[in-house]
Design an enzyme around this catalytic site. Structure first.
Site, mmCIF file in Angstrom:
data_model
loop_
_atom_site.group_PDB
_atom_site.id
_atom_site.type_symbol
_atom_site.label_atom_id
_atom_site.label_comp_id
_atom_site.label_asym_id
_atom_site.label_seq_id
_atom_site.Cartn_x
_atom_site.Cartn_y
_atom_site.Cartn_z
ATOM 1 N N THR A 182 10.873 -6.191 0.663
ATOM 2 C CA THR A 182 9.431 -6.218 0.929
ATOM 3 C C THR A 182 9.253 -5.641 2.317
ATOM 4 O O THR A 182 10.150 -5.764 3.157
ATOM 5 C CB THR A 182 8.901 -7.656 0.918
ATOM 6 N N GLU A 329 7.985 -7.505 -5.556
ATOM 7 C CA GLU A 329 8.513 -8.665 -6.299
ATOM 8 C C GLU A 329 8.211 -8.595 -7.791
ATOM 9 O O GLU A 329 8.716 -9.394 -8.564
ATOM 10 C CB GLU A 329 7.897 -9.959 -5.741
ATOM 11 N N LYS A 438 -12.283 -15.385 7.527
ATOM 12 C CA LYS A 438 -12.892 -16.692 7.331
ATOM 13 C C LYS A 438 -13.980 -16.889 8.383
ATOM 14 O O LYS A 438 -13.698 -17.160 9.538
ATOM 15 C CB LYS A 438 -11.823 -17.772 7.444
ATOM 16 N N TRP A 443 -15.145 -17.548 2.977
ATOM 17 C CA TRP A 443 -14.327 -16.355 2.827
ATOM 18 C C TRP A 443 -15.188 -15.126 2.604
ATOM 19 O O TRP A 443 -16.135 -15.147 1.819
ATOM 20 C CB TRP A 443 -13.385 -16.503 1.631
HETATM 21 P P1 ADP Z 1 3.750 -4.230 1.219
HETATM 22 O O1 ADP Z 1 2.289 -4.042 0.938
HETATM 23 O O2 ADP Z 1 4.015 -5.470 1.980
HETATM 24 O O3 ADP Z 1 4.356 -2.986 1.734
HETATM 25 P P2 ADP Z 1 4.219 -4.206 -1.626
HETATM 26 O O4 ADP Z 1 4.246 -2.761 -1.872
HETATM 27 O O5 ADP Z 1 5.104 -5.071 -2.423
HETATM 28 O O6 ADP Z 1 4.532 -4.499 -0.139
HETATM 29 O O7 ADP Z 1 2.712 -4.654 -1.739
HETATM 30 C C1 ADP Z 1 2.209 -5.618 -2.591
HETATM 31 C C2 ADP Z 1 0.800 -5.918 -2.196
HETATM 32 O O8 ADP Z 1 -0.010 -4.747 -2.246
HETATM 33 C C3 ADP Z 1 0.113 -6.875 -3.135
HETATM 34 O O9 ADP Z 1 0.459 -8.201 -2.816
HETATM 35 C C4 ADP Z 1 -1.344 -6.572 -2.862
HETATM 36 O O10 ADP Z 1 -1.807 -7.226 -1.701
HETATM 37 C C5 ADP Z 1 -1.341 -5.103 -2.580
HETATM 38 N N1 ADP Z 1 -1.748 -4.357 -3.781
HETATM 39 C C6 ADP Z 1 -0.976 -3.740 -4.673
HETATM 40 N N2 ADP Z 1 -1.706 -3.130 -5.619
HETATM 41 C C7 ADP Z 1 -3.000 -3.385 -5.325
HETATM 42 C C8 ADP Z 1 -4.252 -3.043 -5.918
HETATM 43 N N3 ADP Z 1 -4.339 -2.296 -6.993
HETATM 44 N N4 ADP Z 1 -5.371 -3.501 -5.327
HETATM 45 C C9 ADP Z 1 -5.323 -4.262 -4.218
HETATM 46 N N5 ADP Z 1 -4.183 -4.604 -3.610
HETATM 47 C C10 ADP Z 1 -3.031 -4.180 -4.153
#
Ligand code: ADP
Length: 540
Positions: A182, A329, A438, A443
């Site tokens: 991650t 994940e 917040k 929210w």
């Molecule tokens: P990081 O963003 O930490 O680099 P990831 O690529 O695993 O790692 O990102 C996952 C996160 O990206 C999700 O938990 C969510 O917050 C965001 N995300 C992924 N796809 C979408 C989407 N279609 N719309 C909004 N948020 C998204």
């Protein structure tokens, strides 16, 4: 008592390798090199080259379970590593080339990488951390015509010395195949270890019509990097279906991508919204310059795709954008936003609202949301809570048992995304828990405000983040990037938001910026915005 009578065939990547070799030897892989030259090969070439790589790695002492890292752009050799490493029983670790060297030191050390395959153009980055990772024994350089520096091994020279066959073992389907970390944006990077089984099931899932719908007729352009959750599984899906693969290498500028999409007659492309925002702006400016007649659909995910962008592509350019949500994940496909017959009678605007949601759970994935008090919330489209998911390609733990608090006692993964879920199961992301604003205990969804701002004709990108506030704790601040040659006044932006939200959602401050800072995977980096501008409301 009867027993099941079906074969217990393990789901392993070796099947993909064999399938690509026997059924699709003529399927093409096109890679654009650093010098922009196009390199063409076929799935038929892939098999002996993957064997040669497996032989070479074996000769270097790589054993089952060992971690082999890549530090590469998207290209054919990267696919060779995608196959050779897991199929020989070792574990592929794709390093994110946009991370800071100190993060790479940590991640490569934590994974215990023993070999790194690196593009010659990325050697300066490797040099900054490789000496701090004692587990790395060999560096193999994809030299692209140049010479590998002293102390390293040349990828092509290694392959040239090997046989084009390899006794790939019959692995158990639970064998680790690949590791992704991650990104550090939400805390310490943590390792997710995909198994052969989880990868194969995810590959099948991305080929379903209601997810990415990848099929043999497609020409696929994963703009998403191969270090970002295995390019969302697209290379594996190509091998399963025989679809043609096109890689942009290091050239991710909108014009370069549009040229490639037109010349290779791409039918399907995938990437994060920031890439597509740039492309849409180019297409709007010069709608006739590129012939994108074959481009049917684009999968956009990784952060929220603004409805105005989804609408702009389909209305002005005839290209369908499919919005998807996922995480490292979740391999990554978790939910996808497709319409169903229940939406037939909706008007265009209502349909757009459905297509702009993050969608409903992919087959075999389950979703639920829980409130701050721990109660599972109703699917009413209103109650905001943290999204939790489970499924056969969702992580059940992190490497080394870290981050235990992200897994519930009853076997769900806590995503850290704040969502609503409606009666039909469509998930809408309001924020990540760490980005939620917040204000006086209420929210405010930064994602919704951003979407509304990005529907203004003058706005290219907008990020809304929490500013510290003496009375309300936090209030929204909007950072705005104008489209080239365009501009709007603050009053115009406020008027544009009016009536769309409760009045207390309206940002207290608008800031013009040259560019929104981005994470290593191209998402808005709100921590940076908060760091730079988060105190602006205190000084007023
Ligand atoms: P990081 O963003 O930490 O680099 P990831 O690529 O695993 O790692 O990102 C996952 C996160 O990206 C999700 O938990 C969510 O917050 C965001 N995300 C992924 N796809 C979408 C989407 N279609 N719309 C909004 N948020 C998204």
């Amino acid at each position: 008592m009867v027993e099941g009578t079906m074969m217990d065939v393990p789901l392993t990547l070796k099947y993909l390798l064999e399938r690509a070799r026997t059924l699709f030897p003529r399927s093409e892989i096109v890679s654009r090199a650093a010098d922009k030259a196009l390199h063409r090969s076929t799935f038929g070439d892939l098999y002996p080259r993957a064997c040669k790589l497996a032989n070479a790695l074996t000769r270097l002492g790589v054993k089952p379970g060992d971690r082999v890292a890549t530090l590469c752009w998207n290209h054919t050799r990267h696919v060779e590593a995608y196959l050779a490493v897991p199929c020989m029983g070792a574990v592929l670790h794709t390093l994110n080339l946009r991370l800071h060297p100190s993060d790479l030191t940590y991640i490569a050390g934590h994974a215990g990488d023993s070999v790194v395959i690196v593009d010659s153009s990325l050697l300066p980055l490797l040099d900054k951390f490789v000496k701090d990772v004692p587990s790395i024994r060999h560096v193999i350089v994809v030299a692209d015509g140049g010479a590998a520096p002293a102390g390293t091994l040349d990828y092509e020279a290694l392959l040239a010395a090997e046989e084009g066959s390899f006794p790939f073992p019959d692995l158990a389907e639970g064998t680790p195949a690949a590791i992704c970390y991650t990104s550090g944006t939400t805390g310490h990077p943590k390792g997710v270890v995909y198994t052969h089984r989880s990868t194969m099931l995810h590959t099948l899932a991305v080929c379903m019509a209601d997810t990415m719908g990848i099929r043999g007729q497609d020409t696929l352009l994963p703009v998403v990097p191969m270090f970002h959750v295995n390019a969302w599984g697209i290379p594996f899906a190509a091998l399963l279906t025989g679809a043609k693969l096109v890689f942009a290498g290091p050239h991710l500028d909108p014009e370069g991508l549009l040229d490639l999409m037109a010349s290779e007659r791409v039918t399907f492309a995938a990437g994060v919204p920031t890439i597509w925002l740039g492309i849409l702006a180019h297409l709007d400016r010069e709608p006739r310059r590129w012939d994108l007649g074959r481009l049917e659909r684009m999968v956009v995910g990784g952060s929220a795709a603004p409805p105005s962008m989804i609408d702009g592509f389909s209305r002005r350019h005839g290209i369908t954008v499919m919005h998807a949500w996922g995480m490292t994940e979740t391999s990554p496909i978790g939910t996808t936003a497709k319409l169903r017959p229940i939406h037939d009678d909706l008007d265009d605007e209502q349909k757009l609202a459905v297509r702009s949601s993050q969608g409903y759970a992919a087959p075999l994935v389950e979703t639920r949301s829980r409130g701050e008090d721990g109660r599972v919330l109703p699917w009413d489209g209103k109650s905001m809570g943290e999204l939790e998911v489970r499924g056969p390609w969702v992580a059940g733990a992190y490497l080394g048992g870290e981050g235990k608090d992200r897994f519930t006692d009853d076997g769900w993964f806590r995503t850290g995304d704040v969502v609503t879920i409606d009666a039909d199961g469509y998930v809408r992301i309001c924020d990540r828990t760490k980005d939620v604003i917040k204000s006086g205990g209420e929210w405010i969804s930064s994602v919704e405000l951003e979407n509304a701002l990005m529907s203004h004709a003058a706005v290219l990108e907008a990020a809304v983040f929490a500013g510290r506030h003496p009375k309300w704790d936090e209030r929204p601040i909007a950072a705005v990037v104008w489209k080239p040659g365009a501009k709007a006044t603050e009053a115009e932006l406020r008027a544009h938001l009016k009536g769309k939200f409760a009045s207390f959602w309206e940002p207290d401050l608008f800031i013009e910026v040259e560019a929104i800072p981005k994470t290593s995977t191209g998402k808005f980096l709100k921590t940076k915005l908060r760091e730079l501008y988060g105190d602006r409301l205190l000084d007023r």
